[in-house]
Scaffold this motif. Structure first.
Motif, short mmCIF file in Angstrom:
data_model
loop_
_atom_site.label_atom_id
_atom_site.label_comp_id
_atom_site.label_asym_id
_atom_site.label_seq_id
_atom_site.Cartn_x
_atom_site.Cartn_y
_atom_site.Cartn_z
N TYR A 290 0.85 -1.20 0.00
CA TYR A 290 0.00 0.00 0.00
C TYR A 290 0.88 1.24 0.00
CZ TYR A 290 -3.43 -3.46 1.50
OH TYR A 290 -4.23 -4.57 1.58
N PRO A 291 1.57 1.49 -1.10
CA PRO A 291 2.49 2.63 -1.14
C PRO A 291 1.74 3.96 -1.00
CG PRO A 291 2.18 1.71 -3.34
CD PRO A 291 1.55 0.75 -2.38
N ASN A 292 2.35 4.88 -0.24
CA ASN A 292 1.80 6.22 -0.03
C ASN A 292 0.38 6.19 0.56
OD1 ASN A 292 4.12 7.50 -1.24
ND2 ASN A 292 3.29 6.89 -3.23
N VAL A 293 0.08 5.19 1.37
CA VAL A 293 -1.28 5.04 1.88
C VAL A 293 -1.70 6.23 2.74
CG1 VAL A 293 -0.58 3.77 3.97
CG2 VAL A 293 -2.84 3.38 2.97
N LEU A 294 -0.76 6.93 3.35
CA LEU A 294 -1.10 8.07 4.19
C LEU A 294 -1.49 9.29 3.36
CD1 LEU A 294 1.59 7.88 7.01
CD2 LEU A 294 -0.73 6.93 6.99
N ASN A 295 -1.24 9.24 2.06
CA ASN A 295 -1.56 10.37 1.18
C ASN A 295 -2.66 10.05 0.18
OD1 ASN A 295 0.50 11.92 2.39
ND2 ASN A 295 2.04 11.01 1.03
N TRP A 296 -3.37 8.97 0.41
CA TRP A 296 -4.48 8.65 -0.48
C TRP A 296 -5.58 9.70 -0.32
CZ3 TRP A 296 -5.34 2.61 0.12
CH2 TRP A 296 -4.23 1.95 -0.43
N SER A 297 -6.56 9.63 -1.19
CA SER A 297 -7.62 10.65 -1.24
C SER A 297 -8.47 10.64 0.04
CB SER A 297 -8.51 10.43 -2.46
OG SER A 297 -9.10 9.15 -2.42
N LEU A 298 -9.33 11.62 0.15
CA LEU A 298 -10.15 11.83 1.34
C LEU A 298 -10.94 10.58 1.72
CD1 LEU A 298 -11.53 13.80 3.40
CD2 LEU A 298 -13.20 14.31 1.60
N PRO A 299 -10.73 10.05 2.93
CA PRO A 299 -11.54 8.93 3.42
C PRO A 299 -12.84 9.48 4.02
CG PRO A 299 -9.84 9.44 5.02
CD PRO A 299 -9.70 10.43 3.91
N TYR A 300 -13.94 9.22 3.38
CA TYR A 300 -15.19 9.81 3.85
C TYR A 300 -16.30 8.77 3.85
CZ TYR A 300 -17.00 9.96 -0.94
OH TYR A 300 -17.46 9.61 -2.19
N GLU A 301 -17.34 9.08 4.56
CA GLU A 301 -18.55 8.26 4.60
C GLU A 301 -19.73 9.22 4.65
OE1 GLU A 301 -17.76 5.99 8.07
OE2 GLU A 301 -18.19 7.60 9.47
N ILE A 302 -20.93 8.67 4.53
CA ILE A 302 -22.15 9.46 4.53
C ILE A 302 -23.05 9.01 5.68
CG2 ILE A 302 -24.29 9.97 3.26
CD1 ILE A 302 -21.99 11.40 2.01
N ILE A 303 -23.65 9.97 6.36
CA ILE A 303 -24.65 9.67 7.39
C ILE A 303 -26.02 10.08 6.85
CG2 ILE A 303 -25.40 10.07 9.75
CD1 ILE A 303 -22.71 8.63 9.53
N GLY A 304 -26.96 9.15 6.86
CA GLY A 304 -28.30 9.43 6.37
C GLY A 304 -29.08 10.30 7.34
N VAL A 305 -29.60 11.44 6.85
CA VAL A 305 -30.35 12.35 7.72
C VAL A 305 -31.74 12.67 7.18
CG1 VAL A 305 -28.27 13.37 8.73
CG2 VAL A 305 -29.25 14.40 6.66
N GLY A 306 -32.14 12.01 6.12
CA GLY A 306 -33.47 12.21 5.57
C GLY A 306 -33.75 11.18 4.49
N VAL A 307 -35.01 10.80 4.36
CA VAL A 307 -35.37 9.79 3.37
C VAL A 307 -36.70 10.18 2.73
CG1 VAL A 307 -36.59 8.33 5.05
CG2 VAL A 307 -35.60 7.29 3.00
N PHE A 308 -36.80 9.93 1.43
CA PHE A 308 -38.01 10.27 0.69
C PHE A 308 -39.08 9.21 0.90
CE2 PHE A 308 -34.81 12.86 -1.19
CZ PHE A 308 -35.46 13.99 -1.66
N ASP A 309 -40.32 9.65 0.86
CA ASP A 309 -41.46 8.76 1.08
C ASP A 309 -41.76 8.00 -0.20
OD1 ASP A 309 -43.62 7.47 2.16
OD2 ASP A 309 -44.99 9.19 1.99
N GLU A 310 -40.89 7.08 -0.52
CA GLU A 310 -40.99 6.27 -1.72
C GLU A 310 -40.65 4.82 -1.38
OE1 GLU A 310 -39.09 9.83 -4.56
OE2 GLU A 310 -38.12 7.87 -4.37
N PRO A 311 -41.21 3.88 -2.10
CA PRO A 311 -40.81 2.49 -1.87
C PRO A 311 -39.38 2.27 -2.41
CG PRO A 311 -42.28 2.62 -3.75
CD PRO A 311 -42.27 3.99 -3.12
#
Length: 318
Positions: A290-311
């Motif tokens: 894993y060369p240069n692993v400390l400089n890889w791109s932004l490690p991000y995730e998403i937290i769900g805070v709303g959902v549409f009223d759809e199936p």
């Protein structure tokens, strides 16, 4: 798909990096903090309220109520936000009444590290709540840590506030995830079990997208993380495999529990740094595969805070 960036995306990223507006934001925290919260969706404790808006933002501006807070469980300048705050005037009053109260106020909410309002400062985690911000903009001190959205304030539950924001124009998935995927990020291990995160401003909260369930992990005490594909509203794949979190008992969490693998959910979410990936990169920094692993791109995730009223719908392909 942004995991294989196009020439156009790379060119746009170069322009952003060249812009003075994208100055580096530095956060230094303990490795213990990273390990403690890397698989947690929320954080809770007591905070001191230094300043609070008297009323929520207009829905067209996001509808949040902002407050400048400090907590010994965080040790950083922090902004706490109540989503859809106009619906819970008792919570707005509780926040305002707590300003300057040395007894503090009990809270729970989604912890959030994100490069958006850092200013020209280094953010160094300290023991205890830290010093009160006395500069301009009392409710918005320079910060890279938020409790956003709050899920409880004192004895007031705010789980019901995690829903769509009527009157707000969400960020488009194509634009937002392009920015997340091309953002700058570096990890710098320090002495005394500390770690420094180098980031450049991204912003782009409240993004609307389709989430295609790929894999479930397990339920945690404060919710659930899943692995998912991210699609725009036309069904184009943007990110193949991303961690998405849901706060236990919120409407998005209830909705996603009924999904089967391969089904898609129309939702809104907010991005934050993925501390599990930060931890993984730290642990593999001396691994030759894993060369240069400390400089890889932004490690991000998403937290769900709303959902549409759809199936649940179909999107993407196996």
């Amino acid at each position: 798909m942004y995991s294989r960036k196009s020439i156009a995306c790379a060119f746009l990223s170069l322009l952003w990096s060249a812009s003075g507006a994208y100055s580096e934001e530095i956060l230094e925290v303990s490795q213990d903090f990273v390990e403690s919260y890397k698989n947690r969706i929320t954080i809770e404790g007591q905070f001191l309220v230094d300043a609070s808006h008297s009323r929520p933002n207009d829905p067209s501006e996001d509808g949040d109520l902002h407050a400048a807070v400090r907590s010994s469980v965080i040790g950083l300048q922090t902004v706490a936000e109540i989503q859809n705050a106009k619906e819970t005037p008792d919570a707005v009053s509780a926040m305002g009444n707590a300003v300057g109260d040395e007894n503090g106020l009990a809270f729970a909410g989604v912890w959030r590290i994100w490069p958006e309002h850092g200013g020209d400062r280094q953010h160094i985690q300290v023991d205890g709540p830290g010093q009160k911000w006395t500069g301009p903009g009392p409710t918005n001190p320079p910060h890279v840590f938020e409790v956003h959205p709050l899920t409880a304030l004192g004895n007031i539950s705010l789980l019901g506030n995690l829903h769509l924001i009527d009157g707000y124009q969400y960020k488009t998935a194509d634009d937002a995830f392009q920015r997340y995927e091309s953002a700058h990020f570096e990890i710098e291990p320090l002495a005394n079990d500390r770690v420094r995160l180098h980031m450049r401003m991204v912003g782009y909260n409240y993004v609307e997208f389709l989430m295609r369930l790929g894999k479930r992990f397990h339920r945690d005490p404060d919710g659930e993380f899943v692995a998912a594909g991210i699609y725009d509203l036309k069904g184009e794949l943007l990110v193949r495999d991303l961690r998405v979190g849901f706060v236990k008992g919120s409407a998005p969490d209830v909705k996603q529990q009924g999904l089967e693998v391969g089904q898609c959910l129309h939702m809104i979410g907010i991005p934050r740094v993925d501390l599990a990936l930060v931890s993984w990169r730290m642990n593999h920094r001396n691994d030759a595969q894993y060369p240069n692993v400390l400089n890889w791109s932004l490690p991000y995730e998403i937290i769900g805070v709303g959902v549409f009223d759809e199936p649940p719908r179909e999107c993407g392909e196996d």
